[in-house]
Design an enzyme around this catalytic site. Structure first.
Site, PDB file in Angstrom:
ATOM      1  N   ASN A 210       0.845  -1.205   0.000  1.00 56.93           N
ATOM      2  CA  ASN A 210       0.000   0.000   0.000  1.00 56.93           C
ATOM      3  C   ASN A 210       0.874   1.247   0.000  1.00 56.93           C
ATOM      4  O   ASN A 210       2.099   1.162   0.006  1.00 56.93           O
ATOM      5  CB  ASN A 210      -0.953  -0.028   1.202  1.00 56.93           C
ATOM      6  CG  ASN A 210      -0.195  -0.078   2.510  1.00 56.93           C
ATOM      7  OD1 ASN A 210       0.537   0.842   2.849  1.00 56.93           O
ATOM      8  ND2 ASN A 210      -0.337  -1.179   3.245  1.00 56.93           N
ATOM      9  N   GLY A 273       0.755   1.272  17.248  1.00 53.37           N
ATOM     10  CA  GLY A 273       0.629   0.594  15.950  1.00 53.37           C
ATOM     11  C   GLY A 273       0.311   1.619  14.881  1.00 53.37           C
ATOM     12  O   GLY A 273      -0.843   1.992  14.673  1.00 53.37           O
ATOM     13  N   ALA A 275       1.659   1.263  11.714  1.00 53.87           N
ATOM     14  CA  ALA A 275       1.869   0.643  10.395  1.00 53.87           C
ATOM     15  C   ALA A 275       0.544   0.454   9.672  1.00 53.87           C
ATOM     16  O   ALA A 275      -0.495   0.256  10.295  1.00 53.87           O
ATOM     17  CB  ALA A 275       2.553  -0.702  10.577  1.00 53.87           C
ATOM     18  N   PRO A 307      -2.929 -11.756  10.703  1.00 54.55           N
ATOM     19  CA  PRO A 307      -3.254 -11.524  12.120  1.00 54.55           C
ATOM     20  C   PRO A 307      -3.348 -10.027  12.380  1.00 54.55           C
ATOM     21  O   PRO A 307      -2.643  -9.240  11.740  1.00 54.55           O
ATOM     22  CB  PRO A 307      -2.050 -12.123  12.861  1.00 54.55           C
ATOM     23  CG  PRO A 307      -0.949 -12.170  11.854  1.00 54.55           C
ATOM     24  CD  PRO A 307      -1.595 -12.310  10.507  1.00 54.55           C
ATOM     25  N   ASP A 308      -4.234  -9.627  13.301  1.00 55.02           N
ATOM     26  CA  ASP A 308      -4.310  -8.208  13.678  1.00 55.02           C
ATOM     27  C   ASP A 308      -3.269  -7.971  14.773  1.00 55.02           C
ATOM     28  O   ASP A 308      -3.422  -8.430  15.909  1.00 55.02           O
ATOM     29  CB  ASP A 308      -5.723  -7.856  14.154  1.00 55.02           C
ATOM     30  CG  ASP A 308      -5.895  -6.346  14.246  1.00 55.02           C
ATOM     31  OD1 ASP A 308      -5.028  -5.688  14.862  1.00 55.02           O
ATOM     32  OD2 ASP A 308      -6.870  -5.828  13.685  1.00 55.02           O
ATOM     33  N   ILE A 309      -2.213  -7.270  14.395  1.00 53.86           N
ATOM     34  CA  ILE A 309      -1.068  -7.110  15.301  1.00 53.86           C
ATOM     35  C   ILE A 309      -1.475  -6.366  16.567  1.00 53.86           C
ATOM     36  O   ILE A 309      -1.224  -6.815  17.689  1.00 53.86           O
ATOM     37  CB  ILE A 309       0.063  -6.357  14.576  1.00 53.86           C
ATOM     38  CG1 ILE A 309       0.504  -7.159  13.348  1.00 53.86           C
ATOM     39  CG2 ILE A 309       1.229  -6.093  15.519  1.00 53.86           C
ATOM     40  CD1 ILE A 309       1.404  -6.403  12.400  1.00 53.86           C
ATOM     41  N   ILE A 310      -2.121  -5.228  16.380  1.00 54.80           N
ATOM     42  CA  ILE A 310      -2.403  -4.381  17.541  1.00 54.80           C
ATOM     43  C   ILE A 310      -3.447  -5.026  18.460  1.00 54.80           C
ATOM     44  O   ILE A 310      -3.352  -4.901  19.687  1.00 54.80           O
ATOM     45  CB  ILE A 310      -2.815  -2.962  17.096  1.00 54.80           C
ATOM     46  CG1 ILE A 310      -2.440  -1.985  18.203  1.00 54.80           C
ATOM     47  CG2 ILE A 310      -4.277  -2.851  16.724  1.00 54.80           C
ATOM     48  CD1 ILE A 310      -2.264  -0.599  17.755  1.00 54.80           C
ATOM     49  N   PHE A 326      -3.946   3.466  15.187  1.00 52.76           N
ATOM     50  CA  PHE A 326      -4.255   4.512  14.217  1.00 52.76           C
ATOM     51  C   PHE A 326      -5.438   4.072  13.375  1.00 52.76           C
ATOM     52  O   PHE A 326      -5.625   2.873  13.140  1.00 52.76           O
ATOM     53  CB  PHE A 326      -3.045   4.785  13.315  1.00 52.76           C
ATOM     54  CG  PHE A 326      -2.120   5.814  13.893  1.00 52.76           C
ATOM     55  CD1 PHE A 326      -1.304   5.497  14.966  1.00 52.76           C
ATOM     56  CD2 PHE A 326      -2.087   7.108  13.392  1.00 52.76           C
ATOM     57  CE1 PHE A 326      -0.467   6.446  15.530  1.00 52.76           C
ATOM     58  CE2 PHE A 326      -1.250   8.069  13.942  1.00 52.76           C
ATOM     59  CZ  PHE A 326      -0.444   7.742  15.011  1.00 52.76           C
TER      60      PHE A 326
HETATM   61  O1  C5P Z   1      -8.461  -2.191  11.101  1.00 49.94           O
HETATM   62  P1  C5P Z   1      -7.541  -1.125  10.621  1.00 49.94           P
HETATM   63  O2  C5P Z   1      -6.459  -1.645   9.722  1.00 49.94           O
HETATM   64  O3  C5P Z   1      -8.194   0.093  10.040  1.00 49.94           O
HETATM   65  O4  C5P Z   1      -6.863  -0.615  11.980  1.00 49.94           O
HETATM   66  C1  C5P Z   1      -5.796   0.230  11.989  1.00 49.94           C
HETATM   67  C2  C5P Z   1      -4.955  -0.007  13.207  1.00 49.94           C
HETATM   68  O5  C5P Z   1      -4.743  -1.384  13.401  1.00 49.94           O
HETATM   69  C3  C5P Z   1      -3.578   0.578  13.046  1.00 49.94           C
HETATM   70  O6  C5P Z   1      -3.130   0.947  14.325  1.00 49.94           O
HETATM   71  C4  C5P Z   1      -2.782  -0.589  12.469  1.00 49.94           C
HETATM   72  O7  C5P Z   1      -1.401  -0.453  12.728  1.00 49.94           O
HETATM   73  C5  C5P Z   1      -3.395  -1.756  13.204  1.00 49.94           C
HETATM   74  N1  C5P Z   1      -3.390  -3.039  12.478  1.00 49.94           N
HETATM   75  C6  C5P Z   1      -2.592  -4.064  12.924  1.00 49.94           C
HETATM   76  N2  C5P Z   1      -2.608  -5.279  12.296  1.00 49.94           N
HETATM   77  C7  C5P Z   1      -3.404  -5.493  11.235  1.00 49.94           C
HETATM   78  C8  C5P Z   1      -4.229  -4.453  10.764  1.00 49.94           C
HETATM   79  C9  C5P Z   1      -4.179  -3.225  11.404  1.00 49.94           C
HETATM   80  O8  C5P Z   1      -1.858  -3.878  13.896  1.00 49.94           O
HETATM   81  N3  C5P Z   1      -3.397  -6.674  10.648  1.00 49.94           N
END
Ligand code: C5P
Length: 400
Positions: A210, A273, A275, A307-310, A326
């Site tokens: 992106n 987070g 990124a 995986p959703d890191i945050i 963010f």
């Molecule tokens: O769900 P969305 O991508 O809009 O959320 C944004 C927030 O979630 C940011 O802080 C981004 O760094 C974090 N994020 C994450 N892992 C992911 C997707 C988003 O940590 N897979």
């Protein structure tokens, strides 16, 4: 208020070609509110005149230890006491050696011995002279004694050589002066920050990514370090230099970023987070470069969720850091941000409207609104550096 309002800076100039930048440096410091007084070595006067430095600083220039007129107006001991900060730029190998030896054989070296103000040394010399073991040991000695060593930078040198030894640019020195005087509100805090995009490979030569530039995350890392925090920056592929005093871990994919973040999170007090993590990755990465398939105009790539890191970090049951996310939205910013705050169990979310042109992705400026369980704060259009500082100040308040 100007960031250097009321600060008294003595600029000590020794005889290197970078001395020609000192007029600019003095102007930029004064513009930001500093009072600048200049002390020059005899050799420095070969590169820039005392008259120039007097004109830009607005004060007579101290040049000689044994000048009765100068001593009568403001003696070198008085100037030494007047200073809040002494900046030696450029600091030649000779000046550094004389300071390491504790010599006082001219006005500038005597002045350095006589001041109890912090002394910042900005080395500037030929790369071979800089890497010479004598210079390296002298710099290590000054550092050990508590002097601040600012630079040098690497690059092309006046003599034609390429390497480390260039004086930092005037604006970099100004920024260092500003951060030197900043209250270190995050001293003792450890902050991990994710930044930039991720790259999701589809074959050995192609990936899905992106437009994130990483600028906001890098600005946060830079400002956090300047506010005294110990900073770990987990960065996707970006084209940005690592900010000073920041530990950087480079990753490519969301899975790599996830692994690094999980390893780091419990070691830190605050996790941000920033990124732009790819939501999906290719279910299978082709081992060889994918070829065009004759007879069809379509290519279907099956994607699976990353995986959703945050959310992983925010759900840690032990040693969970204060977690900041963010949200880049194109509509209904507040509603989506609040939803993310609760769904991902964050402590704070920084939201921005990326539908507005000229801000957000890839730009140097941004507009950010912060939301947390029982409060909100809006910051209007400003540089990402300024906003980073505002966000960190808010985080500091919420973590008291
Ligand atoms: O769900 P969305 O991508 O809009 O959320 C944004 C927030 O979630 C940011 O802080 C981004 O760094 C974090 N994020 C994450 N892992 C992911 C997707 C988003 O940590 N897979």
């Amino acid at each position: 208020m100007q960031p250097l309002e009321g600060k008294k800076i003595v600029l000590g100039i020794s005889g290197g070609i970078a001395a020609y930048k000192c007029a600019e440096l003095t102007r930029r410091l004064s513009e930001r509110g500093a009072q600048v007084k200049v002390v020059m070595t005899r050799a420095a006067k070969e590169f820039i005149t005392p008259l120039t430095m007097q004109a830009v600083s607005g004060h007579p220039v101290a040049e000689s230890l044994l000048d009765p007129a100068a001593e009568a107006s403001m003696g070198h001991i008085e100037i030494a006491k007047w200073a809040d900060l002494v900046l030696l730029a450029p600091a030649t190998a000779d000046l550094i050696a004389r300071m390491a030896a504790g010599m006082g054989n001219d006005l500038l070296s005597t002045f350095v011995l006589a001041t109890d103000a912090p002394v910042a040394v900005s080395p500037a010399m030929n790369q071979q002279m800089y890497s010479n073991i004598a210079t390296q040991e002298n710099i290590a000695t000054l550092r050990r004694r508590g002097m601040l060593i600012w630079g040098p930078a690497s690059g092309e040198q006046a003599c034609g050589d390429i390497g480390a030894g260039r004086m930092l640019e005037p604006m970099q020195l100004v920024d260092l002066c500003i951060s030197h005087f900043q209250p270190k509100i995050l001293q003792g805090k450890k902050i991990a920050i994710t930044a930039g995009p991720t790259q999701e490979a589809i074959d050995p030569v192609r990936f899905i990514s992106n437009h994130s530039s990483g600028k906001m995350g890098f600005a946060l890392a830079d400002q956090a370090a300047k506010l005294g925090a110990e900073v770990t920056l987990i960065s996707g592929p970006v084209n940005l230099p690592t900010p000073s005093n920041v530990k950087r871990i480079d990753v490519l994919s969301a899975q790599q970023m996830h692994q690094a973040a999980v390893e780091q999170a419990t070691e830190h007090d605050i996790f941000i987070g920033c990124a732009a993590v790819a939501d999906y990755r290719a279910a299978e990465v082709a081992e060889q470069k994918m070829k065009k398939v004759a007879g069809t105009d379509e290519l279907v790539i099956r994607m699976v969720k990353n995986p959703d890191i945050i959310a992983t970090v925010a759900s840690l049951s032990e040693n969970r850091p204060f977690t900041v996310g963010f949200a880049a939205e194109t509509q209904d910013v507040e509603r989506y941000a609040m939803d993310k705050l609760t769904r991902k169990k964050l402590d704070l979310i920084c939201a921005n409207d990326v539908s507005q042109t000229g801000i957000g992705f890839n730009s140097n400026d941004n507009v950010v609104s912060l939301y947390w369980a029982n409060g909100q704060q809006h910051f209007s259009l400003a540089s990402k550096q300024t906003l980073a500082k505002n966000i960190l100040e808010q985080i500091n308040e919420l973590t008291q």
